[in-house]
Design an enzyme around this catalytic site. Structure first.
Site, PDB file in Angstrom:
ATOM      1  N   CYS A 136      50.467  46.532  27.689  1.00 47.27           N
ATOM      2  CA  CYS A 136      50.684  46.841  29.108  1.00 47.27           C
ATOM      3  C   CYS A 136      51.671  45.854  29.728  1.00 47.27           C
ATOM      4  O   CYS A 136      52.616  46.251  30.419  1.00 47.27           O
ATOM      5  CB  CYS A 136      49.337  46.824  29.835  1.00 47.27           C
ATOM      6  SG  CYS A 136      49.417  47.380  31.537  1.00 47.27           S
ATOM      7  N   CYS A 137      51.476  44.557  29.453  1.00 46.20           N
ATOM      8  CA  CYS A 137      52.409  43.541  29.972  1.00 46.20           C
ATOM      9  C   CYS A 137      53.815  43.756  29.409  1.00 46.20           C
ATOM     10  O   CYS A 137      54.812  43.589  30.111  1.00 46.20           O
ATOM     11  CB  CYS A 137      51.942  42.132  29.608  1.00 46.20           C
ATOM     12  SG  CYS A 137      50.554  41.520  30.575  1.00 46.20           S
ATOM     13  N   CYS A 152      48.994  41.121  38.631  1.00 44.15           N
ATOM     14  CA  CYS A 152      48.607  42.500  38.917  1.00 44.15           C
ATOM     15  C   CYS A 152      47.146  42.556  39.385  1.00 44.15           C
ATOM     16  O   CYS A 152      46.322  41.728  38.982  1.00 44.15           O
ATOM     17  CB  CYS A 152      48.753  43.342  37.663  1.00 44.15           C
ATOM     18  SG  CYS A 152      50.445  43.515  37.095  1.00 44.15           S
ATOM     19  N   CYS A 158      44.177  42.450  36.891  1.00 39.14           N
ATOM     20  CA  CYS A 158      44.169  41.310  35.965  1.00 39.14           C
ATOM     21  C   CYS A 158      44.118  39.959  36.658  1.00 39.14           C
ATOM     22  O   CYS A 158      44.374  38.926  36.030  1.00 39.14           O
ATOM     23  CB  CYS A 158      45.409  41.380  35.070  1.00 39.14           C
ATOM     24  SG  CYS A 158      45.483  42.896  34.134  1.00 39.14           S
ATOM     25  N   CYS A 199      51.872  36.352  30.133  1.00 40.84           N
ATOM     26  CA  CYS A 199      52.110  37.785  30.018  1.00 40.84           C
ATOM     27  C   CYS A 199      53.315  38.104  29.152  1.00 40.84           C
ATOM     28  O   CYS A 199      53.652  39.251  28.960  1.00 40.84           O
ATOM     29  CB  CYS A 199      52.289  38.399  31.396  1.00 40.84           C
ATOM     30  SG  CYS A 199      53.570  37.605  32.334  1.00 40.84           S
TER      31      CYS A 199
END
Ligand code: SF4
Length: 246
Positions: free
Chosen positions: A127-128, A211, A214, A239
Protein backbone atom coordinates in the site's frame (compact mmCIF):
# COMPACT_ATOMS: atom_id res chain seq x y z
CA UNK A 1 17.79 15.02 -13.57
CA UNK A 2 21.55 15.41 -13.74
CA UNK A 3 23.18 13.31 -16.43
CA UNK A 4 25.69 10.78 -15.14
CA UNK A 5 28.93 12.70 -15.83
CA UNK A 6 27.50 15.97 -14.63
CA UNK A 7 26.09 14.21 -11.61
CA UNK A 8 29.40 12.63 -10.68
CA UNK A 9 31.13 15.98 -11.01
CA UNK A 10 28.42 17.65 -9.02
CA UNK A 11 28.70 15.12 -6.21
CA UNK A 12 32.47 15.50 -6.16
CA UNK A 13 32.21 19.25 -5.87
CA UNK A 14 29.47 18.92 -3.29
CA UNK A 15 31.55 16.56 -1.22
CA UNK A 16 33.89 19.46 -0.54
CA UNK A 17 30.98 21.33 0.93
CA UNK A 18 29.45 18.63 3.09
CA UNK A 19 31.45 19.21 6.25
CA UNK A 20 31.13 22.98 6.03
CA UNK A 21 27.40 22.78 5.34
CA UNK A 22 26.86 20.47 8.28
CA UNK A 23 27.89 23.36 10.56
CA UNK A 24 25.38 25.79 9.06
CA UNK A 25 21.91 26.50 10.40
CA UNK A 26 18.65 25.55 8.71
CA UNK A 27 18.15 28.86 6.94
CA UNK A 28 21.68 28.90 5.52
CA UNK A 29 21.34 25.30 4.36
CA UNK A 30 18.11 26.09 2.57
CA UNK A 31 19.47 29.30 1.13
CA UNK A 32 22.51 27.47 -0.28
CA UNK A 33 20.36 24.65 -1.64
CA UNK A 34 17.77 26.85 -3.33
CA UNK A 35 20.48 28.94 -4.95
CA UNK A 36 22.31 25.87 -6.18
CA UNK A 37 19.43 23.72 -7.42
CA UNK A 38 16.40 25.91 -8.27
CA UNK A 39 14.16 25.24 -10.10
CA UNK A 40 14.96 21.53 -9.78
CA UNK A 41 14.62 21.41 -6.03
CA UNK A 42 11.37 20.82 -4.14
CA UNK A 43 10.25 20.21 -0.59
CA UNK A 44 8.39 16.96 0.18
CA UNK A 45 5.73 18.05 2.64
CA UNK A 46 3.10 16.13 4.54
CA UNK A 47 2.30 19.32 6.46
CA UNK A 48 3.50 18.02 9.81
CA UNK A 49 5.07 20.36 12.39
CA UNK A 50 8.57 20.27 10.86
CA UNK A 51 7.13 20.85 7.41
CA UNK A 52 5.39 24.11 8.21
CA UNK A 53 8.70 25.40 9.60
CA UNK A 54 10.59 24.45 6.44
CA UNK A 55 7.93 26.04 4.23
CA UNK A 56 8.09 29.27 6.24
CA UNK A 57 11.89 29.38 5.93
CA UNK A 58 11.85 28.67 2.20
CA UNK A 59 9.30 31.39 1.52
CA UNK A 60 11.38 33.87 3.51
CA UNK A 61 14.48 32.98 1.51
CA UNK A 62 13.02 32.92 -1.98
CA UNK A 63 9.26 32.69 -2.43
CA UNK A 64 9.47 32.54 -6.23
CA UNK A 65 11.65 29.44 -6.08
CA UNK A 66 9.79 27.72 -3.24
CA UNK A 67 8.49 24.46 -4.66
CA UNK A 68 6.40 22.24 -2.40
CA UNK A 69 5.01 18.86 -3.31
CA UNK A 70 2.84 16.50 -1.34
CA UNK A 71 1.74 12.90 -1.78
CA UNK A 72 -2.02 12.60 -1.54
CA UNK A 73 -2.44 8.91 -0.83
CA UNK A 74 -6.23 9.14 -0.84
CA UNK A 75 -6.21 8.06 2.83
CA UNK A 76 -5.23 11.31 4.55
CA UNK A 77 -6.96 12.83 7.56
CA UNK A 78 -9.35 15.78 6.99
CA UNK A 79 -7.10 17.84 9.31
CA UNK A 80 -4.23 17.41 6.86
CA UNK A 81 -6.27 18.85 3.99
CA UNK A 82 -7.31 21.68 6.27
CA UNK A 83 -3.74 22.73 7.10
CA UNK A 84 -2.68 22.27 3.48
CA UNK A 85 -5.39 24.71 2.46
CA UNK A 86 -4.36 27.18 5.18
CA UNK A 87 -0.70 27.02 4.10
CA UNK A 88 -1.63 27.58 0.48
CA UNK A 89 -3.74 30.61 1.38
CA UNK A 90 -1.23 32.09 3.83
CA UNK A 91 1.75 31.97 1.48
CA UNK A 92 -0.11 32.18 -1.83
CA UNK A 93 2.03 29.48 -3.37
CA UNK A 94 0.93 26.48 -5.41
CA UNK A 95 1.29 23.01 -3.93
CA UNK A 96 2.21 20.25 -6.35
CA UNK A 97 -0.08 17.39 -5.32
CA UNK A 98 0.81 13.93 -6.53
CA UNK A 99 -1.75 11.15 -6.62
CA UNK A 100 -1.13 7.42 -6.97
CA UNK A 101 -1.77 5.66 -10.26
CA UNK A 102 -5.49 4.81 -10.18
CA UNK A 103 -5.02 1.50 -12.01
CA UNK A 104 -2.47 0.35 -9.43
CA UNK A 105 -4.77 1.35 -6.55
CA UNK A 106 -7.80 -0.29 -8.14
CA UNK A 107 -5.95 -3.59 -8.69
CA UNK A 108 -4.50 -3.55 -5.17
CA UNK A 109 -7.87 -2.89 -3.52
CA UNK A 110 -9.66 -5.42 -5.74
CA UNK A 111 -7.17 -8.13 -4.82
CA UNK A 112 -6.60 -7.29 -1.14
CA UNK A 113 -9.43 -5.10 0.15
CA UNK A 114 -9.40 -1.43 1.15
CA UNK A 115 -7.73 -2.01 4.55
CA UNK A 116 -5.07 -4.46 3.39
CA UNK A 117 -2.45 -2.72 5.55
CA UNK A 118 -3.72 -4.52 8.67
CA UNK A 119 -3.43 -8.00 7.11
CA UNK A 120 0.36 -8.28 6.88
CA UNK A 121 3.53 -6.21 6.77
CA UNK A 122 3.93 -7.07 3.10
CA UNK A 123 0.44 -5.78 2.32
CA UNK A 124 1.13 -2.64 4.31
CA UNK A 125 4.31 -2.09 2.35
CA UNK A 126 2.47 -2.75 -0.91
CA UNK A 127 0.00 0.00 0.00
CA UNK A 128 2.81 2.43 0.90
CA UNK A 129 4.64 1.51 -2.29
CA UNK A 130 1.66 2.20 -4.52
CA UNK A 131 0.19 5.17 -2.71
CA UNK A 132 3.44 6.90 -1.68
CA UNK A 133 6.67 5.55 -3.13
CA UNK A 134 5.65 5.37 -6.78
CA UNK A 135 4.36 8.97 -6.89
CA UNK A 136 7.49 10.09 -4.99
CA UNK A 137 9.77 8.39 -7.54
CA UNK A 138 7.81 10.06 -10.31
CA UNK A 139 8.61 13.55 -9.06
CA UNK A 140 12.13 12.81 -7.81
CA UNK A 141 12.98 11.64 -11.31
CA UNK A 142 12.52 15.24 -12.44
CA UNK A 143 14.57 16.85 -9.64
CA UNK A 144 18.24 17.38 -8.82
CA UNK A 145 17.55 17.83 -5.10
CA UNK A 146 14.75 17.33 -2.59
CA UNK A 147 14.18 18.78 0.83
CA UNK A 148 12.70 16.94 3.81
CA UNK A 149 11.69 17.77 7.37
CA UNK A 150 13.59 14.80 8.88
CA UNK A 151 15.09 15.25 12.35
CA UNK A 152 17.64 12.98 14.00
CA UNK A 153 15.77 12.61 17.27
CA UNK A 154 12.43 11.59 15.70
CA UNK A 155 13.41 7.94 15.83
CA UNK A 156 16.56 5.84 15.95
CA UNK A 157 16.31 5.05 12.23
CA UNK A 158 16.90 8.76 11.58
CA UNK A 159 19.68 9.25 14.14
CA UNK A 160 22.41 9.49 11.49
CA UNK A 161 20.59 11.90 9.21
CA UNK A 162 22.97 14.47 7.69
CA UNK A 163 21.90 17.94 6.66
CA UNK A 164 23.03 17.24 3.11
CA UNK A 165 23.15 13.70 1.75
CA UNK A 166 23.39 11.92 -1.56
CA UNK A 167 20.20 9.92 -1.97
CA UNK A 168 21.45 6.57 -3.19
CA UNK A 169 17.90 5.21 -3.38
CA UNK A 170 16.88 7.91 -5.80
CA UNK A 171 19.45 8.20 -8.58
CA UNK A 172 21.97 9.91 -6.32
CA UNK A 173 20.14 13.20 -6.29
CA UNK A 174 20.83 15.44 -3.31
CA UNK A 175 18.67 15.15 -0.20
CA UNK A 176 18.56 18.16 2.09
CA UNK A 177 17.45 17.82 5.71
CA UNK A 178 17.77 21.35 7.10
CA UNK A 179 16.17 20.50 10.46
CA UNK A 180 18.33 17.41 11.07
CA UNK A 181 19.76 18.81 14.31
CA UNK A 182 16.56 20.46 15.57
CA UNK A 183 14.70 19.15 18.59
CA UNK A 184 10.94 18.83 18.89
CA UNK A 185 10.93 21.84 21.24
CA UNK A 186 12.79 23.97 18.70
CA UNK A 187 10.18 23.13 16.07
CA UNK A 188 7.29 24.07 18.34
CA UNK A 189 8.98 27.23 19.58
CA UNK A 190 9.34 28.35 15.96
CA UNK A 191 5.71 27.53 15.16
CA UNK A 192 4.38 29.41 18.19
CA UNK A 193 6.70 32.40 17.90
CA UNK A 194 5.79 32.87 14.25
CA UNK A 195 2.10 32.00 14.51
CA UNK A 196 2.31 29.30 11.83
CA UNK A 197 -0.67 27.18 10.85
CA UNK A 198 -0.28 23.58 11.96
CA UNK A 199 -2.18 20.32 11.79
CA UNK A 200 -4.76 20.21 14.59
CA UNK A 201 -4.06 16.52 15.16
CA UNK A 202 -0.84 17.60 16.88
CA UNK A 203 -3.02 19.00 19.69
CA UNK A 204 -4.74 15.61 19.97
CA UNK A 205 -1.53 13.67 20.72
CA UNK A 206 -0.28 12.95 17.20
CA UNK A 207 3.40 14.01 16.96
CA UNK A 208 3.77 12.27 13.60
CA UNK A 209 0.91 12.33 11.12
CA UNK A 210 0.54 10.03 8.16
CA UNK A 211 -2.47 8.33 6.62
CA UNK A 212 -5.65 8.04 8.71
CA UNK A 213 -5.74 4.22 8.97
CA UNK A 214 -2.07 4.04 9.97
CA UNK A 215 -1.60 6.82 12.52
CA UNK A 216 -2.88 7.20 16.04
CA UNK A 217 -2.24 9.36 19.08
CA UNK A 218 0.53 8.38 21.51
CA UNK A 219 1.06 8.78 25.23
CA UNK A 220 3.48 11.31 26.66
CA UNK A 221 6.99 9.83 26.74
CA UNK A 222 6.37 7.32 23.94
CA UNK A 223 8.66 7.25 20.90
CA UNK A 224 7.53 10.04 18.57
CA UNK A 225 6.93 7.59 15.72
CA UNK A 226 5.21 4.93 17.82
CA UNK A 227 1.77 6.00 16.61
CA UNK A 228 2.63 4.95 13.07
CA UNK A 229 1.72 1.36 12.05
CA UNK A 230 1.36 0.61 15.78
CA UNK A 231 0.20 -2.97 15.15
CA UNK A 232 3.58 -3.93 13.63
CA UNK A 233 6.43 -5.23 15.79
CA UNK A 234 9.28 -4.20 13.50
CA UNK A 235 11.08 -1.24 15.05
CA UNK A 236 12.43 -0.08 11.65
CA UNK A 237 9.12 1.41 10.64
CA UNK A 238 9.30 3.65 7.59
CA UNK A 239 6.99 3.85 4.61
CA UNK A 240 9.74 3.60 2.03
CA UNK A 241 10.10 7.33 1.41
CA UNK A 242 13.27 7.50 3.47
CA UNK A 243 14.77 4.08 3.05
CA UNK A 244 18.40 4.20 2.02
CA UNK A 245 20.13 1.64 -0.17
CA UNK A 246 22.88 -0.04 1.78
S1 SF4 B 1 0.52 4.78 5.51
FE1 SF4 B 1 -1.13 3.22 5.48
S2 SF4 B 1 -2.78 3.99 4.14
FE2 SF4 B 1 -0.93 5.24 3.82
S3 SF4 B 1 0.01 4.35 2.06
FE3 SF4 B 1 0.99 3.38 3.84
S4 SF4 B 1 -0.25 1.55 4.34
FE4 SF4 B 1 -1.40 2.80 2.85
Amino acid sequence: MLNHDKQTNSIKSLSMDFDELEKKDAKDILSWSMKKFSPKIAFASSFGAEDVVVIDLMVQIDKKNTRIFTLDTGRLNPETYEVMDRIQKKYQIPIETLFPDHLEVEKMVYENGINLMYQSVSNRKLCCEIRKVHPLKRILGTLDAWVTGLRRDQTFTRANTKKIEIDSSNNDIVKINPLADWTNDMVWDYIKQNGLPYNKLHDAGYPSIGCAPCTRAILSGDDLRSGRWWWENDLHKECGLHWTKK
